[in-house]
Structures are given as C-alpha cells and as structure tokens.
Design a protein around this motif. Structure first.
Motif, PDB file in Angstrom:
ATOM      1  N   LEU A 146      -4.596  25.529  63.929  1.00  0.00           N
ATOM      2  CA  LEU A 146      -3.605  23.812  64.186  1.00  0.00           C
ATOM      3  C   LEU A 146      -3.731  23.318  65.113  1.00  0.00           C
ATOM      4  CD1 LEU A 146       0.148  25.493  63.321  1.00  0.00           C
ATOM      5  CD2 LEU A 146      -1.826  25.347  61.733  1.00  0.00           C
TER       6      LEU A 146
ATOM      7  N   ARG B 275       1.275  25.774  68.531  1.00  0.00           N
ATOM      8  CA  ARG B 275       0.852  25.758  67.053  1.00  0.00           C
ATOM      9  C   ARG B 275       1.373  27.559  67.330  1.00  0.00           C
ATOM     10  NH1 ARG B 275      -4.189  26.765  69.292  1.00  0.00           N
ATOM     11  NH2 ARG B 275      -3.512  27.031  71.583  1.00  0.00           N
TER      12      ARG B 275
ATOM     13  N   GLY C 241       2.063  23.642  64.492  1.00  0.00           N
ATOM     14  CA  GLY C 241       1.792  22.294  63.902  1.00  0.00           C
ATOM     15  C   GLY C 241       2.632  21.701  62.299  1.00  0.00           C
TER      16      GLY C 241
END
Length: 780
Positions: free
Chosen positions: A482, A577, A629
């Motif tokens: 991500l 992330r 993300g």
C-alpha cells in the motif's frame, strides 16, 4: 394542440374505408379549425388581455367539438374498433392535457397573488414581487439541472473532478428529513450489492417530492413577503402603523385584500392579533437587547465556571477504575482548579517516581507545585479546616520550583513511537526523490501527482540491481504493501504507461485525511489487533478522565491539551497501511466503534461543533482517516462498515460499490445495537464508553438498556403514548420491517415489568407513537 388533433384525425381509418366521412369535409374542418386558432392568436397578440389559461380552455373546447363531429359520422362498430386500436394515443393526450392543466393551475395561483399584490403595492413593491417569482422559477430550473448533473455523475461524466478527488462523494445523513420519503425503508438495503435498478426507480420519487415541496414553500414564502411589503404583519391580521402618512386608498385596498382571504385564516389572524402585536422595526431592537442580556447572563455563568488562572501547577496521580480518583477529579473541578492528570496505568514509569517522592504508590495523590497535599481524605480535611485556600493562593501566585514533579512528556512510555524501520519505506522515499512525479493524462482524464510504471521499473532496476522482470515483481510487492496504487485501481503494478500514485500524494488523502500529517510512516505496520488494543486502552483512559460519570458530558478543552490525545494521534497514524483482512467480527465491532467515537472527538476539536445541517454533512462526510490504504469517513464507518453497507437515512445510494476495496471490510450483516454506542458529540446521542472485543455483545446490550431506559423510550401506559428517540425512526430498517416490530425490538431493553406491559399495549390497543425532537447541541 395541433399534434393532438393530427393524432385523432390520423387515427380514423374508417372514414377512408367506407366513405362515411368524406376527405374533403375533414380537410375543410381542419382548415376552419386552423383559421380559428390563428384568429385567436392574432387577437391575443393585439389585445394582450387573454391569459394562458383562457387559451387552453378554448383550444380544449375546439378539440372536443371536432372529436364530437367525427364520432357522429363514424358507425358504432367502427367506433369500438377505433377505441381498441387507438386507446394508447388518447390516454397519452389526456395525460399531457392533465399536466398542462396542473401547470396552468399553478400559474393561476401565482398570477392571483401577483394581481392582488399589484392592487395594494407601489411599482417598487410590484417589481420586488416579480423578482421573487423569477427567483422561484430559477430555483426550479436549477433543481432540474441538478438532477441532470447527478445522473451525469453516476454515468461518469464528471471526469476531471472525480479523477482529481479519487472517489465520489459518499452519502451522508445530516439530520435533514426529506418530506414524502421514508427514512430507510427499502427491502434491497439488506443486500451488500449495489442495486442500481432500485435506485433508478426511487430517484424520480424523491425528485418529485422535493420539487413539490419547494413549489409549495415558495408560494407561501412569496405571499408572506408580499404581505410584508404591502404593509401587513406576518400574522395576516393587523396593519403596520402608518408613520409616513400614506394615503387612505392604500389602507383601504390593503383591507380588501385581507378580507378576501379564507375564513379560517381570518379566524386564526384574529386570535393571533390579541396575542401578538403588529410587525414593527422597533421590536427587532427589543429582541436584540433581550438577546444581548441573555448572552451576557450566559457569559457570566460561563465565567463563573472557568478555571482559576494560576502560575503554579497541580498534578493529580490516578489509575484506571479507581473510585477515589473519580471523586478527586470532581473535587478539583468544584474548586475551579485546573490540573494535569498522570495515570500510572498509561505512564508506568511514573509509578516508581510516585513511590520515590511520596513514599507510597497509592493513588489518588495531589501535588500543588512541590507540596504533597496527599490523597482524597487529606484534600477534604484541608478544605474542612479552612487551610485549603492558603494552598490555592500559593499555587496561584508561585511558579513551580525545580524540585516539583513534571507533567507527562511527549512520547513518554508510548509504544507507537517505537518499532523497526521498514526497509521498503526507505526505498519508497528514495523512489519519490528520483522519479518524475507530475500531472498526466490517462484515458481522456487528468490525474495529479502521478508516475509511470516504466519509470518506476527503471529506478528499481538501477537501485536494487534487478532485471526488468524482477523489478516488476518488486514493484508489485511495494504496491501490495500500500505504498502506491493505480490511479484507476486497474492492477497492482505493471510495466509500461500505466499511471500510479503514492498514498500520501493522493489529493483526497492530502487534503481531507487527518492521520497522515507527515506522509507515510516509515515504521513497519503492526498487527491490527495490537493497534486496536492500544487504542481501546487509551480511549478508556480518556473517557474516564475527561467525561462525566454517566458519559453524557465531555471536557473537550482538557482533551485537546492532554498528552493522552497526542498519543492517540500517533496511534492512528499507524493505521495508514495496516492489514484489515481476516479481522474477527468481535474485534472489528469493538475497533470501529471505539475509532468512530474518538474520530468524532478529533473532528470536533479540529473543525468545531457543527452549527447546522451543512456543517454536519461536512463533519460526517469530509473528515477522513486513511486506514489500510483507503479513506474512511464517519458516515462510511457507521453505514458502510457497521451497518453492512446500508444507505444512510433519506439517501438513495450506498456508501460502497461492489468494486470498492472497503466493501470487503464491511460486516456481513447489520448490527442494530451500534446506534446506542456511536457518539457524534450530540446531546440526544448515547453515552460515551469503551468497548472490548471479548464482551462486545454484552456491552452493546448494556448500552441499549442505558439509552432506552434513560429517556430513549418513554412509555405512558395510562395515556397509551410512547415517546421514542428519532434514532429508532431514522434507522428503523435495522430494528424491524415496520414500526410495530421496531417497538417490540426496543421493548426487550426496558425494565422487565415495563417491557411486559408495553408489549401487551402494542398487541391489544392502538398505541400512539410520538418521536422526540433531536438535540444536536454539543455534549460538553
């Protein structure tokens, strides 16, 4: 009208087949009818006195006469055949005629209002009235244009804006109830997939309801404004005193207009006249003075509750779950003393410090600068003996000396600041500095802050000494972590002219996400269970220290300046992330409920409490975090995740589409009890508390019982009336298929005796349900 006539004439084949109606006669009649229309049109243009309604009536009479002549010349069996064959065009013509008559009726209402106003107002007032009608027409035209723009956005015609923002605006419920539209009653909302056909069928109903609502309100508004301009009060019964010496004809005409109103309005006006005085500009001055007096009174009360200003420092050592610590907080609040709290559970190293300087780790412990006041009993003893005021005067006048204990330091005992550096994050940082990042065009759209896949492959090949195919695989690894993603989410990473964008370069993330202030974190992402545990522990500490015992009042000012809130901001940065897949239901419920409540506090501290519906829509739909993300709003967490992707009340679309990555994170089915746990900072909302995954169902049940038993559902068994919170109305689809099922569901959380009597009342009698007004004020 000519189109309708031609339709009727073309749909008469019997005359041509049997010769009962000569063609020449039909043509002569058509010519005569056309001449009559031309004569009517010419006379209207010359005289200018014939209204649109009169034209429609004359055309309708001519059409009916022509149709009657045709029917007389047509045999009966041919009439039946003709009616069967051509019933559809006639129905269409009738519908169009009805629509024109409805529009003409609205025009007549407007014309009547304008004519009445012209009789009693000056040319200036008449000009203002015409402007108001023009504004009304422009408003209706803009509504039609907005519907076209909305449909165009759904089809992807919004192009550059949609691409620049990266995602479409999410549906948000801001507390505004749309007349003629149910809050959330749709059988298709229980499915997770996006039902476009259902949305298409519901949208015209909403559009018609909104248009009719605006039209009705505009007529009322225009009439009231014209009445104001013509010298009438809002109540419609009493004239304004004539201070400028207007003539008697004006007063007489005004009285005639008032007498021409309906009898019911006259009775209401006569009743209101005795209660209220006529409109007078001086009353506005009186109102403003009264408002200033009330504001001054509120300011004095607020000043009396403000903490004392002091040069010194008060420290309060506490721990979680300690009743004496709660009483010590209340005592200091009652004395208007601002203090800094050090929770030894949040700061474990301070427990050793307390034992060293006080000789015991017992809490609560109060320090006025370097002076050890003691615990709760010592504090109350000083107050009863009259010696506490001396200590307070000392801490007000003296700055803390060097030997006084210090408040918590930034990052002290904070696990979020520790962790191994992610080597991939270091490579990505070098990648940002090396490859060109700029605006580019892709598939007829412009995307900002992008880079080409081929450029990334070139960099990875040189930096990591990899072959081109190996560099592509390495780029896919970065994409799966991500760090970046395709602008249209078409793939993870490929070589060539595909466009990609770093996570912190996304326009939405840069402008609207509040947990990524310094770009992508370079610490390795921790497991979601660990982050959720620390978030839950910190939320518990904040709620215990800075909210009332019942959880209904929040000390936002103290939260904003606390080290606990600064630690919370560091924790939510770790969510950028994080891997959200494979979270158990209980863990997901507790995590998102606690995150929602803390995120709402964060939004209020940053943007302030929303004053109206537009501000609420902004707070619920624009304040975002980037989690795993993807961007999440408060509305997306509530309606997309916790309600299993159901549309918000009075909205037509769901938060997540089928291809949305967040769709996979949503719960498999809606959890109705979350509405008694989510707090947006409103007074009518539930109480703030922390939820744990091990007891989430039990804690949600307790929250429902507390909310409904303390004013959320009030039952008057004698009057057979139930006063219900609007939360049960707005989100009724989560509790049952109809109002009876919703009330039965809510009855399960009342006291046993009240619940039993309430269920019998629902089953045996006609129960009256009244929904309580919702207080959107701040819960401070």
């Amino acid at each position: 009208m000519e189109k309708q006539d031609s339709t009727l004439m073309n749909n008469s084949p019997t005359a041509k087949e049997n010769g009962d109606m000569p063609v020449q006669k039909e043509e002569h009649e058509k010519e005569d009818y056309t001449k009559r229309n031309l004569e009517i049109t010419a006379s209207d243009e010359m005289e200018g006195n014939t209204t649109d309604v009169q034209k429609e009536d004359e055309e309708k009479k001519n059409m009916e006469a022509l149709a009657a002549k045709k029917e007389e010349c047509t045999p009966n069996f041919q009439k039946e055949k003709q009616e069967k064959e051509h019933s559809t065009p006639i129905i269409v013509s009738d519908i169009s005629t009805a629509e024109k008559l409805e529009e003409a009726d609205v025009d007549v209402k407007k014309d009547d209002i304008v004519e009445d106003a012209r009789e009693v107002t000056s040319p200036k007032v008449r000009e203002e009235g015409n402007k108001i009608f023009n504004v009304t027409d422009e408003l209706e035209d803009k509504m039609d244009q907005n519907k076209e723009l909305a449909s165009g956005t759904e089809e992807g015609t919004n192009g550059d804006l949609e691409d620049a923002n990266g995602e479409e605006a999410e549906p948000v419920f801001d507390g505004t109830e749309v007349p003629g539209m149910e809050a959330n009653r749709s059988m298709s909302t229980r499915s997770l997939d996006l039902d476009t056909e259902t949305q298409g069928s519901v949208w015209p109903e909403k559009a018609v309801a909104l248009k009719n609502f605006v039209r009705e309100k505009s007529v009322v508004a225009v009439s009231s404004v014209l009445r104001r301009l013509s010298g009438k009060s809002d109540d419609g019964g009493q004239d304004i005193p004539d201070d400028e010496g207007k003539d008697e004809n004006f007063d007489k005409s005004t009285k005639e207009v008032s007498d021409s109103s309906k009898e019911s309005e006259a009775q209401e006006a006569s009743q209101k006249t005795g209660e209220k005085s006529g409109w007078n500009p001086l009353s506005l001055i009186k109102i403003s003075r009264d408002g200033d007096a009330e504001n001054r009174k509120d300011e004095l009360i607020e000043e009396s509750l403000q903490p004392l200003i002091m040069k010194g420092r008060i420290l309060l050592y506490t721990r979680l779950g300690c009743q004496d610590s709660r009483e010590a907080r209340l005592f200091l609040h009652g004395k208007r003393l601002r203090y800094i709290e050090i929770n030894i559970n949040v700061y474990p190293s301070r427990k050793l410090e307390l034992e060293k300087i006080a000789g015991s780790p017992s809490v609560p412990r109060v320090f006025f600068n370097e002076i050890n006041i003691g615990g709760l009993s010592e504090l109350k003893g000083l107050d009863e003996g009259g010696k506490l005021n001396e200590k307070i005067e000392y801490v007000i006048a003296e700055v803390p000396p060097f030997e006084a204990p210090l408040p918590p330091l930034s990052g002290e005992d904070d696990m979020s600041t520790s962790g191994a550096i992610d080597e991939l994050a270091v490579i990505v940082r070098k990648m940002k500095e090396s490859i060109p990042i700029k605006d580019r065009f892709y598939k007829m759209h412009r995307f900002t802050n992008c880079f080409l896949g081929s450029e990334a492959v070139n960099f990875l090949s040189e930096d990591q000494y990899l072959e081109r195919e190996e560099a592509v695989e390495f780029g896919r690894k970065l994409g799966s972590k991500l760090f970046f993603q395709h602008v249209l989410d078409e793939n993870v990473f490929e070589d060539g002219n595909h466009l990609y964008r770093f996570l912190d370069h996304d326009p939405v993330v840069m402008s609207q996400c509040h947990n990524i202030p310094r770009g992508i974190t370079e610490v390795k992402p921790k497991p979601i269970t660990e982050i959720s545990s620390r978030l839950r522990f910190l939320s518990y500490a904040i709620f215990e220290a800075y909210t009332s015992e019942d959880g209904k009042h929040v000390d936002y000012r103290s939260i904003h300046g606390s080290e606990e809130f600064a630690r919370y901001l560091r924790i939510v940065e770790e969510l950028q992330r994080v891997d959200m897949q494979d979270m158990p239901r209980e863990e997901k419920l507790a995590f998102f409920i606690n995150l929602f409540n803390m995120m709402a506090i964060h939004a209020i501290l940053v943007w302030g409490h929303p004053a109206g519906a537009l501000e609420r829509r902004k707070l619920l739909g624009d304040f975002k975090y980037v989690i795993g993300g993807c961007t999440y709003t408060l509305s997306a967490i509530q309606n997309g995740i916790l309600r299993s992707n159901q549309r918000p009340p009075y909205n037509l679309i769901k938060p997540f589409g089928v291809k949305d990555k967040r769709f996979k994170v949503a719960l498999p089915y809606s959890e109705p009890l979350i509405h008694f746990a989510l707090v947006c900072g409103n007074r009518s909302g539930p109480a703030l508390r922390c939820y744990s995954p091990g007891n989430i169902d039990k804690e949600l049940t307790e929250a429902a019982c507390i909310f409904l038993r303390n004013g959320g559902l009030i039952v008057d068994l004698n009057a057979k009336v139930a006063s219900v919170s609007k939360i049960l109305k707005w989100y009724s689809i989560d509790f049952g298929k109809n109002e009876v099922e919703v009330l039965k569901h809510a009855a399960n959380y009342l006291e046993p005796d009240v619940s039993e009597a309430f269920l019998e009342l629902i089953a045996t009698t006609q129960l009256k349900v009244v929904y309580q007004p919702y207080d959107w004020g701040l819960n401070y």
